[in-house]
Scaffold this motif. Structure first.
Motif, PDB file in Angstrom:
ATOM      1  N   SER A   6       1.023  -1.053  -0.124  1.00 13.03           N
ATOM      2  CA  SER A   6      -0.064   0.268  -0.153  1.00 13.03           C
ATOM      3  C   SER A   6       0.976   1.552   0.100  1.00 13.03           C
ATOM      4  O   SER A   6       0.206   1.931  -0.693  1.00 13.03           O
ATOM      5  CB  SER A   6      -0.609   0.621   0.678  1.00 13.03           C
ATOM      6  OG  SER A   6      -1.563  -0.768   0.945  1.00 13.03           O
ATOM      7  N   ILE A   7       2.174   0.727   0.643  1.00 12.12           N
ATOM      8  CA  ILE A   7       2.727   2.899   0.555  1.00 12.12           C
ATOM      9  C   ILE A   7       3.369   2.818  -0.844  1.00 12.12           C
ATOM     10  O   ILE A   7       4.329   3.677  -0.979  1.00 12.12           O
ATOM     11  CB  ILE A   7       3.422   1.949   2.305  1.00 12.12           C
ATOM     12  CG1 ILE A   7       3.254   2.186   2.810  1.00 12.12           C
ATOM     13  CG2 ILE A   7       4.614   3.552   2.057  1.00 12.12           C
ATOM     14  CD1 ILE A   7       4.021   2.393   5.163  1.00 12.12           C
ATOM     15  N   MET A   8       4.264   1.518  -1.353  1.00 12.92           N
ATOM     16  CA  MET A   8       5.141   1.098  -2.294  1.00 12.92           C
ATOM     17  C   MET A   8       3.854   1.955  -3.329  1.00 12.92           C
ATOM     18  O   MET A   8       4.035   2.880  -4.323  1.00 12.92           O
ATOM     19  CB  MET A   8       5.011   0.334  -1.919  1.00 12.92           C
ATOM     20  CG  MET A   8       6.482  -0.177  -1.796  1.00 12.92           C
ATOM     21  SD  MET A   8       6.478  -2.126  -2.366  1.00 12.92           S
ATOM     22  CE  MET A   8       7.298  -2.473  -3.698  1.00 12.92           C
ATOM     23  N   ILE A   9       2.610   1.597  -3.310  1.00  8.16           N
ATOM     24  CA  ILE A   9       1.759   2.658  -4.375  1.00  8.16           C
ATOM     25  C   ILE A   9       1.430   3.522  -4.408  1.00  8.16           C
ATOM     26  O   ILE A   9       1.300   4.189  -4.956  1.00  8.16           O
ATOM     27  CB  ILE A   9       0.528   1.480  -4.827  1.00  8.16           C
ATOM     28  CG1 ILE A   9       0.775  -0.126  -4.774  1.00  8.16           C
ATOM     29  CG2 ILE A   9      -0.868   2.294  -5.243  1.00  8.16           C
ATOM     30  CD1 ILE A   9      -0.758  -1.029  -4.499  1.00  8.16           C
ATOM     31  N   VAL A  10       1.407   4.080  -3.419  1.00  8.86           N
ATOM     32  CA  VAL A  10       1.396   5.363  -2.897  1.00  8.86           C
ATOM     33  C   VAL A  10       2.856   6.730  -3.492  1.00  8.86           C
ATOM     34  O   VAL A  10       2.052   6.953  -3.804  1.00  8.86           O
ATOM     35  CB  VAL A  10       0.477   5.782  -1.532  1.00  8.86           C
ATOM     36  CG1 VAL A  10       0.700   7.101  -0.526  1.00  8.86           C
ATOM     37  CG2 VAL A  10      -0.781   5.191  -1.043  1.00  8.86           C
ATOM     38  N   GLN A  11       3.123   5.776  -2.771  1.00  9.64           N
ATOM     39  CA  GLN A  11       4.743   6.688  -3.308  1.00  9.64           C
ATOM     40  C   GLN A  11       4.949   6.770  -4.537  1.00  9.64           C
ATOM     41  O   GLN A  11       5.438   7.361  -5.187  1.00  9.64           O
ATOM     42  CB  GLN A  11       5.672   5.636  -2.964  1.00  9.64           C
ATOM     43  CG  GLN A  11       5.340   6.064  -0.617  1.00  9.64           C
ATOM     44  CD  GLN A  11       5.834   7.941  -0.838  1.00  9.64           C
ATOM     45  OE1 GLN A  11       6.455   8.767  -1.498  1.00  9.64           O
ATOM     46  NE2 GLN A  11       5.778   8.256   0.123  1.00  9.64           N
TER      47      GLN A  11
END
Length: 412
Positions: free
Chosen positions: A217-222
């Protein structure tokens, strides 16, 4: 002439009964068979020869009461029947009591130890009848006081031998029950150990799901933020890429540790040397900081007096917060603000994760996921509850109430 149906039923019943008597009652080791052969041989040589010397031809009956004792352990009912039959022949022939009559006592002892209970009771009755027959035949010319004395003495001898055999049978059954109970307890322990390993692996699988879901989730947002900022702000795009790399490496390291646990054949809790990540309340600031770096505004508040929590309770609180923040990243939308609150009450810890975004109910998603189910399962293991849903006025709210005292059977 045709036989009636009752005759055939009686014949079948008699045949079945005799088959049960003739069948071996138990498995006997070679060592026991050798002992029985030596015992019967010794009794036959000693008492049998003594009977032959004492009674002459009638002494053959004494040998006949001793020789069948070879099978006293495997066919106790048949042996007692054979020995008793020879004793009856001795009584009918008028032969005197002889040394070979000790075979009656040995056969009575054998049937009380190795035979079925009902046949053992019958054998005791036959022994009592034999006492009356022996008194009437061999002491008929004696004084009545002597007759009563001999009857009581012989009766006590017969009953004593039978009682000793019954006591040994009871003790053997008790020991066998203890052995069976011990074997059953061992089987139950093995099943519980396997079940514990299975439950542990299931829990680790949920841990892997949480780690991967949160990291992705963090990687997709970033990645989305870096894509939009690539042209206007290259530095911001580089920062997003660095965050993606750090998050991916951290998630991969944690996942490898958990996969290492899944490869173990032993229960992980029993091996303290196995690496096992166990985040708790103290790990929340780091988690929140990582989410902030992903672009989500997060307020973190702690009320009440913080206390040391059991490992399971701390891990449960951490995963609930992590899942709540992950859902916010997925569904709250851009510009959403999130608040994480921990309230250390007198009897329970209350964990609240709220946001002012558009809410999971309206967020587009092709995979509803298992986050809420996982949170509720974790909370139920710790004896707590989780309520989640849209807030009045917009946003989403997760409230977990976790008691400090774990329920009976809870594992830490």
């Amino acid at each position: 002439m045709t036989k009636p149906a009752g005759f055939h039923r009686s014949l079948a019943h008699m045949t079945g009964t005799m088959s049960g008597i003739l069948a071996p009652r138990r498995q006997v080791s070679q060592r026991s068979k050798a002992f029985d052969l030596l015992l019967a041989g010794a009794l036959t040589l000693f008492f049998g020869l003594f009977s032959l010397a004492q009674e002459g031809v009638a002494g053959v009956l004494g040998v006949g009461m001793l020789a069948p004792l070879v099978w006293r352990r495997t066919h106790p009912e048949l042996v007692f029947f054979a020995v008793s039959s020879v004793a009856v022949l001795q009584w009918l022939s008028g032969a005197n009591l002889m040394a070979g009559n000790v075979g009656l006592l040995v056969a009575l002892y054998a049937i009380s130890v190795y035979g079925e209970v009902k046949y053992s009771r019958i054998a005791l009755g036959v022994g009592g009848l034999g006492v009356l027959m022996a008194t009437a035949r061999y002491y008929s010319s004696s004084d009545w006081r002597q007759q009563i004395t001999m009857m009581v003495a012989l009766g006590a001898l017969v009953f004593g031998v039978w009682a000793i055999g019954e006591r040994r049978r009871t003790r053997g059954l008790y020991v066998a029950q203890l052995e069976e109970r011990a074997a059953q307890l061992e089987r139950d322990r093995d099943r519980e150990a396997k079940l514990a390993v299975s439950n542990e692996r299931t829990r680790i699988a949920r841990e892997i799901h949480d780690v991967v879901a949160h990291g992705l989730s963090i990687m997709i947002v970033q990645a989305d933020g870096g894509l939009y900022a690539a042209d206007a702000s290259p530095e911001q795009a580089k920062k997003a890429l660095a965050t993606i790399g750090d998050t991916g490496r951290a998630s991969l390291t944690e996942m490898r540790k958990m996969l290492g646990l899944l490869k173990q054949d032993v229960q992980p809790d029993l091996d303290p040397d196995q690496p096992r990540p166990q985040p708790g309340i103290s790990s929340l600031p780091e988690l929140i900081e990582n989410v902030r770096q992903a672009g989500l505004t997060v307020d973190y508040q702690v009320t009440g007096t913080p206390r040391d929590l059991p490992a399971l309770l701390g891990l449960t609180a951490y995963r609930i917060v992590q899942e709540g923040l992950t859902n916010t990243l997925k569904h709250a939308g851009p510009g959403a603000r999130t608040c994480v609150e921990l309230d250390f009450g007198r009897e329970m810890l209350t964990v609240v994760v709220t946001d002012d975004g558009r809410g999971a109910g309206v967020a587009p998603s092709n995979d509803p996921g298992h986050g809420l189910v996982g949170m509720r399962q974790r909370a139920s293991i710790s004896g707590g509850t989780v309520n989640a849903g849209p807030k009045a006025g917009g946003g989403y709210e997760v409230i977990a109430r976790l008691p400090y005292n774990l329920p009976a059977g809870g594992n830490q």
